[in-house]
Design an enzyme around this catalytic site. Structure first.
Site, PDB file in Angstrom:
ATOM      1  N   THR A 135       0.824  -1.203   0.000  1.00  0.00           N
ATOM      2  CA  THR A 135       0.000   0.000   0.000  1.00  0.00           C
ATOM      3  C   THR A 135       0.859   1.253   0.000  1.00  0.00           C
ATOM      4  O   THR A 135       0.443   2.305  -0.495  1.00  0.00           O
ATOM      5  CB  THR A 135      -0.934  -0.011   1.223  1.00  0.00           C
ATOM      6  OG1 THR A 135      -1.691  -1.222   1.217  1.00  0.00           O
ATOM      7  CG2 THR A 135      -1.891   1.166   1.215  1.00  0.00           C
ATOM      8  N   TYR A 170       5.916 -11.746   5.258  1.00  0.00           N
ATOM      9  CA  TYR A 170       4.799 -11.229   4.447  1.00  0.00           C
ATOM     10  C   TYR A 170       4.533 -12.239   3.349  1.00  0.00           C
ATOM     11  O   TYR A 170       5.304 -12.357   2.399  1.00  0.00           O
ATOM     12  CB  TYR A 170       5.187  -9.872   3.884  1.00  0.00           C
ATOM     13  CG  TYR A 170       4.102  -9.111   3.148  1.00  0.00           C
ATOM     14  CD1 TYR A 170       2.787  -9.539   3.101  1.00  0.00           C
ATOM     15  CD2 TYR A 170       4.423  -7.921   2.491  1.00  0.00           C
ATOM     16  CE1 TYR A 170       1.814  -8.819   2.420  1.00  0.00           C
ATOM     17  CE2 TYR A 170       3.459  -7.188   1.815  1.00  0.00           C
ATOM     18  CZ  TYR A 170       2.164  -7.638   1.776  1.00  0.00           C
ATOM     19  OH  TYR A 170       1.209  -6.922   1.097  1.00  0.00           O
ATOM     20  N   LYS A 222       2.256 -11.507   8.225  1.00  0.00           N
ATOM     21  CA  LYS A 222       1.129 -10.842   7.576  1.00  0.00           C
ATOM     22  C   LYS A 222       0.636 -11.818   6.513  1.00  0.00           C
ATOM     23  O   LYS A 222       1.324 -12.097   5.527  1.00  0.00           O
ATOM     24  CB  LYS A 222       1.547  -9.517   6.936  1.00  0.00           C
ATOM     25  CG  LYS A 222       0.383  -8.824   6.229  1.00  0.00           C
ATOM     26  CD  LYS A 222       0.794  -7.537   5.538  1.00  0.00           C
ATOM     27  CE  LYS A 222      -0.392  -6.931   4.787  1.00  0.00           C
ATOM     28  NZ  LYS A 222      -0.022  -5.716   4.032  1.00  0.00           N
ATOM     29  N   VAL A 273      -3.304  -6.142   9.545  1.00  0.00           N
ATOM     30  CA  VAL A 273      -2.541  -5.075   8.890  1.00  0.00           C
ATOM     31  C   VAL A 273      -3.424  -4.627   7.738  1.00  0.00           C
ATOM     32  O   VAL A 273      -3.519  -5.288   6.711  1.00  0.00           O
ATOM     33  CB  VAL A 273      -1.167  -5.560   8.393  1.00  0.00           C
ATOM     34  CG1 VAL A 273      -0.426  -4.422   7.696  1.00  0.00           C
ATOM     35  CG2 VAL A 273      -0.340  -6.102   9.559  1.00  0.00           C
TER      36      VAL A 273
END
Length: 324
Positions: free
Chosen positions: A60, A148, A176, A216
């Protein structure tokens, strides 16, 4: 599985990363330059409205199009705005292990509490190479590491067996999870001490309800109170209320994350329309069309001005009540 590896001499204590983490955008000026003042103002607002911590320089945050110097400057500025005690997690992922280590070291010097490390992309390394990449970063940077797992973007998953092995490393503390494999997530929760964070907003409550650490969230950039309210209701034992709040947020989650555009594009378009720091996206991304932004505004207004009380009567009785 209990972590059995001995602590490394330079290991830092693992911080509490919180429950409600925002995958923060990277604000730019109208000319596409890094907007550090805007980043500090946005960070302060997100924390005031319910975020426990901030994750910078991730998907993001447009990390593929920001320079190393910009990434470090952003971490330093947000650290200053957030103050001590607020978790700041820095994305340091790249396709190059050596470069990832350099980014992690720089993030630590800039004030990050932990680093978010994505699976190396494009080269599609086999699982032993994936594991070696994460271990190298964890051994080198002195900070807690959040794995991640987002195979839809990287092309390579962190397979469950690989995750189990990595959980034995004393600095690898969290994940995540954007794998869309809910069964694998539950196995990890049952067999490791890893803190699992939902990386897809539609899974926030589901993962939390089976023992996840929180989320998250990209959507938290524009609705931090509403996203946090789901977890607060669940922790208060109001599982039916938590479900209603999650369902209520679904329209915005879908509009932001499933509109055929990257979440960065939709969130920046909405933030700009709301008069908050954002700025343009960097090429190759293109801005959201005016009609898309108008739709996002309407959906956002419905959620933020017409959210029912979590304690309102439910359409059906919950099967059980669980205290957080």
């Amino acid at each position: 599985m209990t972590k059995t590896a001995a602590p490394l001499p330079s290991a830092s204590p693992s911080p509490s990363l919180g429950r409600a983490l925002c995958a923060m955008i990277t604000p730019f000026t109208a000319y596409g330059e890094l907007d550090l003042d805007g980043a500090q103002r946005l960070a302060a607002r997100l924390l005031a409205e319910g975020c426990d911590g901030l994750v910078l320089n991730g998907t993001t945050g447009e990390s593929p199009t920001t320079t190393d110097a910009e990434k470090t400057a952003l971490v330093r500025a947000v650290r200053e705005a957030a103050g001590e005690g607020v978790p700041v997690v820095a994305g340091v992922g790249s396709a190059d292990t050596r470069h990832t280590v350099e980014l992690a070291l720089a993030a630590g010097k800039a004030g990050a509490d932990a680093v978010l490390v994505v699976t190396p992309y494009y080269s599609r390394p086999p699982q032993e190479a994936v594991a070696a990449h994460f271990r190298t970063v964890a051994d080198s940077c002195g900070l807690p590491v959040v794995l991640y797992d987002i195979p839809g973007r990287t092309g390579t998953r962190i397979e469950p067996d690989t995750m189990l092995r990595l959980a034995e490393h004393p600095r690898i503390v969290a994940v995540k999870d954007c794998s869309y494999d809910f069964l694998a997530a539950q196995k990890l929760l049952a067999r490791t001490e890893l803190a699992l964070y939902a990386g897809c907003d539609e899974h926030n409550l589901a993962l939390y309800a089976v023992g996840g650490a929180g989320y998250v969230s990209t959507v938290a950039n524009v609705a931090p109170r509403q996203m946090r309210a789901v977890l607060d209701a669940f922790d208060a034992g109001d599982t039916a209320g938590a479900a209603r709040l999650q369902q209520r947020a679904t329209e915005l989650v879908e509009s932001v994350m499933s509109a055929g555009l990257p979440g960065t594009v939709t969130v920046k378009g909405l933030l700009t329309a709301l008069g908050r720091p954002a700025g343009p996206v960097r090429p190759p991304l293109l801005p959201a069309a005016p009609e898309t932004v108008a739709h996002l505004l309407a959906v956002h207004e419905r959620l933020t001005t017409d959210t029912p009380d979590a304690a309102a009567p439910a359409g059906r009785a919950p099967c059980r009540t669980v205290a957080g």
